[in-house]
Structures are given as structure tokens and as C-alpha cells.
Motif scaffolding. Structure first.
Motif, PDB file in Angstrom:
ATOM      1  N   TYR A 105       0.731  -1.149  -0.067  1.00 29.27           N
ATOM      2  CA  TYR A 105       0.061   0.057  -0.166  1.00 29.27           C
ATOM      3  C   TYR A 105       0.770   1.224  -0.004  1.00 29.27           C
ATOM      4  O   TYR A 105       0.609   2.149  -0.667  1.00 29.27           O
ATOM      5  N   SER A 106       1.907   1.216   0.762  1.00 23.59           N
ATOM      6  CA  SER A 106       2.869   2.387   1.042  1.00 23.59           C
ATOM      7  C   SER A 106       3.313   2.770  -0.512  1.00 23.59           C
ATOM      8  O   SER A 106       3.399   4.072  -0.978  1.00 23.59           O
ATOM      9  N   VAL A 107       3.675   1.845  -1.374  1.00 27.93           N
ATOM     10  CA  VAL A 107       3.995   2.130  -2.625  1.00 27.93           C
ATOM     11  C   VAL A 107       3.135   2.692  -3.687  1.00 27.93           C
ATOM     12  O   VAL A 107       3.247   3.795  -4.320  1.00 27.93           O
ATOM     13  N   LEU A 108       1.835   2.284  -3.423  1.00 26.74           N
ATOM     14  CA  LEU A 108       0.879   2.550  -4.292  1.00 26.74           C
ATOM     15  C   LEU A 108       0.338   3.799  -3.856  1.00 26.74           C
ATOM     16  O   LEU A 108       0.028   5.026  -4.679  1.00 26.74           O
ATOM     17  N   SER A 109       0.267   4.290  -2.534  1.00 29.37           N
ATOM     18  CA  SER A 109      -0.110   5.530  -1.916  1.00 29.37           C
ATOM     19  C   SER A 109       0.784   6.690  -2.307  1.00 29.37           C
ATOM     20  O   SER A 109       0.482   7.823  -2.841  1.00 29.37           O
ATOM     21  N   LEU A 111       2.723   6.629  -5.130  1.00 28.38           N
ATOM     22  CA  LEU A 111       2.790   6.832  -6.500  1.00 28.38           C
ATOM     23  C   LEU A 111       1.669   7.563  -6.832  1.00 28.38           C
ATOM     24  O   LEU A 111       1.530   8.554  -7.813  1.00 28.38           O
ATOM     25  N   PHE A 112       0.221   7.366  -6.356  1.00 29.77           N
ATOM     26  CA  PHE A 112      -0.950   7.992  -6.605  1.00 29.77           C
ATOM     27  C   PHE A 112      -0.767   9.415  -6.144  1.00 29.77           C
ATOM     28  O   PHE A 112      -1.112  10.269  -6.945  1.00 29.77           O
ATOM     29  N   SER A 113      -0.404   9.782  -4.924  1.00 31.65           N
ATOM     30  CA  SER A 113      -0.033  11.127  -4.766  1.00 31.65           C
ATOM     31  C   SER A 113       0.967  11.745  -5.570  1.00 31.65           C
ATOM     32  O   SER A 113       0.464  12.922  -5.764  1.00 31.65           O
ATOM     33  N   LYS A 114       1.816  11.242  -5.993  1.00 28.98           N
ATOM     34  CA  LYS A 114       2.915  11.885  -6.931  1.00 28.98           C
ATOM     35  C   LYS A 114       2.181  12.196  -8.233  1.00 28.98           C
ATOM     36  O   LYS A 114       2.436  13.235  -8.669  1.00 28.98           O
ATOM     37  N   MET A 115       1.536  11.254  -8.634  1.00 29.54           N
ATOM     38  CA  MET A 115       1.057  11.478 -10.129  1.00 29.54           C
ATOM     39  C   MET A 115      -0.246  12.243 -10.077  1.00 29.54           C
ATOM     40  O   MET A 115      -0.528  13.000 -11.140  1.00 29.54           O
ATOM     41  N   SER A 119      -3.608  12.613  -1.940  1.00 31.35           N
ATOM     42  CA  SER A 119      -3.945  11.459  -1.297  1.00 31.35           C
ATOM     43  C   SER A 119      -4.954  10.405  -1.721  1.00 31.35           C
ATOM     44  O   SER A 119      -5.921  11.104  -1.967  1.00 31.35           O
ATOM     45  N   ILE A 120      -4.785   9.284  -1.513  1.00 29.97           N
ATOM     46  CA  ILE A 120      -5.783   8.200  -1.667  1.00 29.97           C
ATOM     47  C   ILE A 120      -6.879   8.521  -0.702  1.00 29.97           C
ATOM     48  O   ILE A 120      -7.974   8.433  -1.272  1.00 29.97           O
ATOM     49  N   GLU A 121      -6.647   8.680   0.235  1.00 28.69           N
ATOM     50  CA  GLU A 121      -7.689   9.104   1.477  1.00 28.69           C
ATOM     51  C   GLU A 121      -8.551  10.386   1.000  1.00 28.69           C
ATOM     52  O   GLU A 121      -9.805  10.214   1.294  1.00 28.69           O
ATOM     53  N   LYS A 122      -7.835  11.341   0.368  1.00 28.44           N
ATOM     54  CA  LYS A 122      -8.689  12.573  -0.015  1.00 28.44           C
ATOM     55  C   LYS A 122      -9.506  12.068  -1.036  1.00 28.44           C
ATOM     56  O   LYS A 122     -10.589  12.578  -1.218  1.00 28.44           O
ATOM     57  N   ILE A 187     -12.877  13.868 -10.767  1.00 22.72           N
ATOM     58  CA  ILE A 187     -12.667  13.785  -9.295  1.00 22.72           C
ATOM     59  C   ILE A 187     -11.073  13.697  -9.025  1.00 22.72           C
ATOM     60  O   ILE A 187     -10.457  12.856  -9.340  1.00 22.72           O
ATOM     61  N   ILE A 188     -10.737  14.931  -8.449  1.00 28.50           N
ATOM     62  CA  ILE A 188      -9.131  15.017  -8.006  1.00 28.50           C
ATOM     63  C   ILE A 188      -8.990  16.021  -7.204  1.00 28.50           C
ATOM     64  O   ILE A 188      -9.611  16.779  -6.629  1.00 28.50           O
TER      65      ILE A 188
END
Length: 188
Positions: A105-109, A111-115, A119-122, A187-188
Motif C-alpha cells: 500500500y505504501s508504494v501505491l499511495s 505513486l498515487f499522490s505523486k501522479m 492522497s488516496i484518502e482525500k 474527481i481529483i
């Protein structure tokens, strides 16, 4: 053998139907069409440029970057995660994503936040609020029932979160003549 193409902005069953029709137009019968992914027989001759053009015409994009593919998969899985019809409420999002994506999850999180610059949570909160808006407009469930169906522990928690995100109370939103909603791919 099969060939898999990753598609951006596929967020609902209607999107899958449109992509299927677009493929039929260019003479391709897909093996499967899922959110963000189409699978075709590798024996089928498919011009990627023609595919890109027909997809873009309908508001979709062909994804070739590996990291973009991962982010789109995350988004598709999160759309499923917040869907009140699909019950994932017994596990948290980090466990859910790690399991369905088969990655830490930390890798996914990261990457998601960077791109996506969120954050995934938001992102999940934004998805939930858009779904809540839809449920309010349907006018079938009470606010408490909406909160429960969306996995909130209390209606007051949902009400606070709704107000924070939209700057409107749920009652104010319900009373709007022209409610404002975003499509899930925006949504972003």
C-alpha cells in the motif's frame, strides 16, 4: 494469447458499453471490457493509432505509461470500494488495495499522490461525497441511511465531511435547484 490495453476515464458500466461499441466500429470484438481495461485476442489486427483516435473521440485515453496504468487501476478499484452496493466495509482501504493490486500500500499511495497530487484518502472522500450527492438527489434514503450505506459510523460524521468538501450542508445541497456534481473521472 491476449493483448491488454489500459484506458483512462472508464468509470462506470456505461463507459464500458461505449468503449465496446467503439471497438465494434473499428471491427474489433473484445474478449472483455472492464473498468480501465480491454482485452482482445492477440491474433486480431488492431491499429493502436486508430484505437487511440476512436477512444479520444468518446472522452477516453489509451494509457501506455506503466505508472499511469497503476494509478488508473487504483482509481477503478477505489470506485468499487466506495460503491454502497459492493460491501468492502469490513476491511480498510490499505488492505483492500494491497490485496486487489497485489502491491504494498505504501508504494501505491506514494505513486498515487505523486501522479495525482492528492492522497488516496482525500480521493476516497471526494468519491464518497459525489456518491452521497447522487443518493441525496435520488431522494430515496434519509441522511442517516445514506451515511450507513456509505460506511460512515454516524450521520454527523458524514454531515461534517460533506460540509467540509462542498461548503454546503446536506440539506442545503438537497434544496438546490441545479445540484452540482462531478463525474467520477473528473474527481481529483
Amino acid at each position: 494469447m491476449t493483448t491488454i490495453f489500459h484506458i483512462k476515464n472508464m468509470v462506470c458500466d456505461r463507459c464500458k458499453m461505449i468503449v465496446s461499441q467503439s471497438l465494434q466500429e473499428i471491427g474489433v470484438s473484445p474478449i472483455s471490457v472492464e473498468l480501465g481495461v480491454i482485452t482482445v485476442d492477440s491474433k486480431v489486427s488492431l491499429d493502436q493509432e486508430q484505437l487511440r483516435i476512436v477512444l479520444e473521440r468518446d472522452g477516453f485515453e489509451l494509457i501506455v505509461d506503466k505508472n499511469e496504468v497503476i494509478v488508473e487501476k487504483i482509481k477503478s478499484n477505489l470506485i468499487d470500494f466506495v460503491d454502497p452496493e459492493i460491501k468492502h466495509r469490513d476491511i480498510n482501504v490499505s488492505t483492500f488495495l494491497s490485496e486487489v493490486m497485489n502491491r504494498d500500500y505504501s508504494v501505491l499511495s506514494k505513486l498515487f499522490s505523486k501522479m495525482e497530487d492528492i492522497s488516496i484518502e482525500k480521493y476516497i472522500i471526494n468519491l464518497k461525497i459525489e456518491k452521497v450527492k447522487e443518493l441525496i438527489q435520488m431522494n430515496v434514503l434519509s441522511f442517516s441511511e445514506i451515511a450507513y450505506s456509505m460506511g460512515y459510523k454516524s450521520s454527523s460524521h458524514l454531515a461534517r465531511q460533506f460540509k467540509t468538501v462542498t461548503e454546503l450542508s446536506m440539506s442545503e445541497y438537497k434544496g438546490m435547484r441545479q445540484p452540482q456534481r462531478k463525474s467520477l473521472d473528473q474527481i481529483i
